[in-house]
Write an enzyme that holds these catalytic residues in place. Structure first.
Site, PDB file in Angstrom:
ATOM      1  N   GLU A  96     -20.599-125.560  18.884  1.00 35.33           N
ATOM      2  CA  GLU A  96     -19.340-125.555  18.135  1.00 35.33           C
ATOM      3  C   GLU A  96     -18.332-124.598  18.770  1.00 35.33           C
ATOM      4  O   GLU A  96     -18.692-123.490  19.153  1.00 35.33           O
ATOM      5  CB  GLU A  96     -19.629-125.150  16.677  1.00 35.33           C
ATOM      6  CG  GLU A  96     -20.497-126.180  15.963  1.00 35.33           C
ATOM      7  CD  GLU A  96     -21.346-125.577  14.843  1.00 35.33           C
ATOM      8  OE1 GLU A  96     -20.946-124.547  14.279  1.00 35.33           O
ATOM      9  OE2 GLU A  96     -22.412-126.145  14.555  1.00 35.33           O
TER      10      GLU A  96
ATOM     11  N   GLU B 132     -26.303-128.295  12.488  1.00 33.69           N
ATOM     12  CA  GLU B 132     -27.230-127.419  13.221  1.00 33.69           C
ATOM     13  C   GLU B 132     -28.592-128.057  13.488  1.00 33.69           C
ATOM     14  O   GLU B 132     -29.143-127.926  14.575  1.00 33.69           O
ATOM     15  CB  GLU B 132     -27.430-126.090  12.452  1.00 33.69           C
ATOM     16  CG  GLU B 132     -26.156-125.470  11.872  1.00 33.69           C
ATOM     17  CD  GLU B 132     -25.127-125.054  12.910  1.00 33.69           C
ATOM     18  OE1 GLU B 132     -25.471-125.031  14.098  1.00 33.69           O
ATOM     19  OE2 GLU B 132     -23.978-124.775  12.523  1.00 33.69           O
TER      20      GLU B 132
ATOM     21  N   PHE C 235     -23.380-118.651  15.465  1.00 34.53           N
ATOM     22  CA  PHE C 235     -23.732-117.360  14.868  1.00 34.53           C
ATOM     23  C   PHE C 235     -25.249-117.399  14.636  1.00 34.53           C
ATOM     24  O   PHE C 235     -25.749-118.400  14.126  1.00 34.53           O
ATOM     25  CB  PHE C 235     -23.078-117.173  13.491  1.00 34.53           C
ATOM     26  CG  PHE C 235     -21.660-116.669  13.530  1.00 34.53           C
ATOM     27  CD1 PHE C 235     -21.379-115.312  13.407  1.00 34.53           C
ATOM     28  CD2 PHE C 235     -20.603-117.558  13.670  1.00 34.53           C
ATOM     29  CE1 PHE C 235     -20.067-114.854  13.430  1.00 34.53           C
ATOM     30  CE2 PHE C 235     -19.281-117.109  13.696  1.00 34.53           C
ATOM     31  CZ  PHE C 235     -19.023-115.744  13.575  1.00 34.53           C
ATOM     32  N   ALA C 236     -25.937-116.334  14.977  1.00 34.15           N
ATOM     33  CA  ALA C 236     -27.398-116.325  14.793  1.00 34.15           C
ATOM     34  C   ALA C 236     -27.778-116.647  13.352  1.00 34.15           C
ATOM     35  O   ALA C 236     -28.793-117.300  13.091  1.00 34.15           O
ATOM     36  CB  ALA C 236     -27.976-114.981  15.202  1.00 34.15           C
TER      37      ALA C 236
ATOM     38  N   PHE D  44     -26.639-118.775  11.421  1.00 40.20           N
ATOM     39  CA  PHE D  44     -26.662-120.210  11.132  1.00 40.20           C
ATOM     40  C   PHE D  44     -27.910-120.901  11.670  1.00 40.20           C
ATOM     41  O   PHE D  44     -28.160-122.065  11.377  1.00 40.20           O
ATOM     42  CB  PHE D  44     -25.401-120.902  11.681  1.00 40.20           C
ATOM     43  CG  PHE D  44     -24.113-120.313  11.170  1.00 40.20           C
ATOM     44  CD1 PHE D  44     -24.095-119.545  10.004  1.00 40.20           C
ATOM     45  CD2 PHE D  44     -22.928-120.513  11.837  1.00 40.20           C
ATOM     46  CE1 PHE D  44     -22.919-118.983   9.533  1.00 40.20           C
ATOM     47  CE2 PHE D  44     -21.732-119.961  11.381  1.00 40.20           C
ATOM     48  CZ  PHE D  44     -21.738-119.193  10.228  1.00 40.20           C
TER      49      PHE D  44
ATOM     50  N   HIS E   8     -22.703-113.429   8.473  1.00 41.89           N
ATOM     51  CA  HIS E   8     -22.240-113.477   9.862  1.00 41.89           C
ATOM     52  C   HIS E   8     -22.598-112.206  10.628  1.00 41.89           C
ATOM     53  O   HIS E   8     -21.926-111.855  11.589  1.00 41.89           O
ATOM     54  CB  HIS E   8     -20.713-113.670   9.922  1.00 41.89           C
ATOM     55  CG  HIS E   8     -20.235-114.997   9.444  1.00 41.89           C
ATOM     56  ND1 HIS E   8     -20.179-115.331   8.116  1.00 41.89           N
ATOM     57  CD2 HIS E   8     -19.802-116.088  10.120  1.00 41.89           C
ATOM     58  CE1 HIS E   8     -19.713-116.563   7.991  1.00 41.89           C
ATOM     59  NE2 HIS E   8     -19.484-117.046   9.193  1.00 41.89           N
TER      60      HIS E   8
END
Lengths: 323, 326
Positions: free
Chosen positions: A29, A59, A82-83, A85, A128
């Site tokens: 993304e 995802e 982002f980790a 997610f 986040h």
């Protein structure tokens, strides 16, 4: 040697390998047109238009598709945005990518790379800010790299892209803009080899990612009080360089493990446990862990600072372990 | 049925081989010979057979926990399949996967899958890889009606649609998701209607009619091969057996099973073949006997194969190193 940023070093590693290997392509993304929300792909903008593309926010299929693409001979690089997610598509990693080679008796090569930002930045709050690398140390089947410098990320990403195993790379948001010396000639860094970022005799600090820089700052302060800390950057968590850590503990007889993720059951607990199992006789004091307080990350700057471990916590831990 | 006799009899043979494999697997499991779980494809044989009949060897499929039929139709070695059910070293996964994880990447089977919906993103990825490689291979994702209610299904259809990936999604609607009926767990009557939401063709067909399945799949496979993109085929069938061997089946009336059994795909196809004089009693008996013999030989092969050594559990995780001792 020239100085480039962490993001530029990452971009170089990917770009150089893409030039050489037509099976490498990368998607995720906000990367193709924007260069990644933290600028990870800025240096790749406009390059390889058919091999770098943006995806829907899906995802589970993004990670799972990397597995499928690898099985048909491609080398996908997936950006996970982002980790935090990763949790929304986690089954594709923990139930599929990590297991399929093993449970099919060693069929196939899963040459795929998942990479993206993690870590605490300016009031990004609870969804986040996470660092969740420990999960992938706990569940067997994927290699974990967590570089802290431009030199390290370039060398480690290259190794990942030349290897045949699945790799996940966590890049702390606060690192993308830092600069460091990176040679122009080709080099790689093997997985499982820690780097001693600063030598010392009094105490060993085992750390990774952004906390390497906090640890170095702590070590600098400690020098003023004649405490000479050795800072070991593991660089890769799976596999991790047990030998180098134990060698260092044999020399310093004191160990602090510092990470940004939660202290409770963070990877520091594993390191601590292994060291006491294998080198208890060399320890002069209990091992101390430094990690985030065991709550989701709060928003207000003062609260975030309170929850986040920093160099002062490392100094306190060192002093406690040496007392 | 204006097809050559050989072609039709091959379809029939494949269905009979799957049926006999499943009958044997059920028997062995009930006798306590096999560890783990077994999910039977009895009554659904026409779907794998009809769809895969138009695939090439270098095309790919992803399968499910109910995957023996897909494996056999794609050309898997029955001995190695049976050995895997026994957990032996000669099995497809050297005894590390079992029934739910049988795979043979060399014939394009990218794995049965123990996670409902787990195969769909993998199939999409194979399609993405094919697209990047610019070859004309295709991928078929087999899954059940239960999987059509997972997020993976919806993400996969959208993803495949926007990139026009060569993936044929085949939902085997056998009226049950584990112990729940499709009716009570699914918002619509025809799952193929969901294709509309993703801008791809969706079609519902009789999942017990092997020729209809073959013809529908052929059209969608051609479309995918010619860069026309993905499609969704819903094959309506009925799960004659329980969710797993040993299922007490408290959720349905035995009478219902008996009714559907009258419409099971092998008998249905057999009737047509006999009517059109493509199959006589002698041929039929030979096909069944050959299949039974093949399966019995597979059982002997499996039983005579070695069990794994403990150290074998510590291999096959990674290519470049062992991966367990750190």
């Amino acid at each position: 040697m020239r100085e480039i940023t962490f993001a530029e070093a990452l971009g170089e590693a990917i770009s150089e390998e893409m030039e050489k290997d037509p099976t490498i392509f990368t998607y995720g993304e906000d990367i193709a047109k924007q260069g990644g929300i933290f600028g990870a792909y800025k240096s790749l903008l406009g390059k390889f238009p058919e091999r770098i593309f943006d995806t829907p926010i899906s995802e589970e299929v993004i990670y799972g598709s990397a597995l499928g693409a690898a099985l048909v001979g491609m080398r996908p690089i997936v950006e996970f945005h982002f980790a935090d997610f990763l949790f929304t598509g986690i089954q594709s990693i923990t139930l599929q990518i990590e297991k399929i080679r093993y449970m099919t008796g060693g069929q196939g090569k899963l040459h795929l790379l998942l990479r993206g930002p993690d870590g605490i930045s300016n009031s990004a709050a609870a969804q986040h800010s996470e660092s969740i690398e420990t999960i992938f140390m706990h569940t067997p089947g994927i290699k974990v790299i967590i570089p802290s410098t431009p030199y390290d990320i370039k060398g480690l990403i290259k190794t990942a892209l030349k290897g045949d195993d699945p790799v996940i790379c966590f890049e702390h948001k606060m690192l993308y803009k830092i600069k460091g010396l990176v040679p122009e000639e080709e080099y790689t860094i093997p997985l499982g080899v820690a780097d001693i970022k600063k030598e010392g005799n009094d105490v060993t600090i085992v750390t990774m990612s952004h906390m390497v820089h906090e640890s170095l700052k702590a070590a600098e302060e400690l020098e003023k009080e004649d405490i000479c800390a050795e800072v070991i950057d593991l660089r890769t968590l799976v596999p991790w360089d047990k030998n180098k850590v134990i060698e260092s503990v044999k020399k310093t007889n004191h160990l602090v493990v510092a990470h940004e993720t939660w202290k409770r059951a963070g990877w520091g607990a594993e390191i601590t446990s292994v060291v006491q199992e294998e080198a208890l006789d060399y320890l002069d004091a209990p091992i101390i862990r430094v990690g985030a307080k065991n709550v989701p990350m709060p928003f207000a700057p003062q609260l975030q600072d309170f929850v986040t471990p920093n160099y002062k916590d490392i100094i306190d831990a060192v002093k406690k372990v040496l007392r | 049925m204006s097809y050559p006799k050989d072609f039709l009899l091959n379809l029939y043979k494949t269905m009979v081989r799957i049926r006999n494999f499943e009958i044997m697997a059920e028997k062995l499991f009930l006798e306590g010979e096999l560890p783990g779980f077994i999910h039977l494809y009895i009554g659904e044989e026409a779907i794998a057979t009809g769809v895969i009949a138009d695939l090439r060897k270098d095309d790919f499929i992803t399968s499910t926990h109910r995957g023996h039929g897909h494996m056999i139709a794609k050309g898997a070695n029955i001995n190695r399949m049976m050995a895997e059910l026994y957990g032996r070293t000669t099995g497809y996964c050297k005894g590390k996967g079992g029934s739910m994880h049988i795979a043979d990447f060399s014939i394009g089977v990218l794995g049965a899958n123990g996670v409902v919906g787990g195969g769909l993103p993998i199939a999409v990825g194979a399609g993405l890889g094919i697209k990047m490689k610019k070859t004309d291979q295709v991928v078929v994702a087999f899954f059940g009606d239960g999987a059509s209610n997972t997020g993976a299904f919806h993400e996969s259809l959208n993803f495949a649609s926007i990139y026009k990936l060569p993936v044929i999604f085949v939902v085997e609607n056998n009226k049950f998701a584990s112990t729940a009926t499709t009716k009570e767990t699914t918002s619509i009557e025809n799952i193929s209607d969901r294709a509309v939401g993703y801008g791809i063709p969706g079609i519902t067909i009789d999942g017990n009619d092997v020729i209809t399945i073959y013809e529908t799949a052929k059209e969608m496979i051609k479309r995918a091969r010619e860069d026309g993109g993905p499609s969704l085929i819903e094959a309506k069938t009925y799960r004659i057996k329980g969710h797993f061997v040993g299922d007490p089946e408290l959720y349905r009336d035995k009478k219902e099973v008996e009714e559907f059994w009258l419409n099971e795909p092998i008998r249905k196809f057999e009737k047509k073949l006999v009517e059109e004089k493509m199959l006589n009693e002698t041929e039929k008996r030979k096909i069944w006997e050959d299949a039974q013999k093949e399966i019995e030989e597979a059982v002997t092969f499996a039983k005579e194969s070695p069990v794994p050594n403990n150290e074998d559990a510590l291999t096959d995780l990674f290519v470049n190193d062992s991966g367990y001792d750190y």
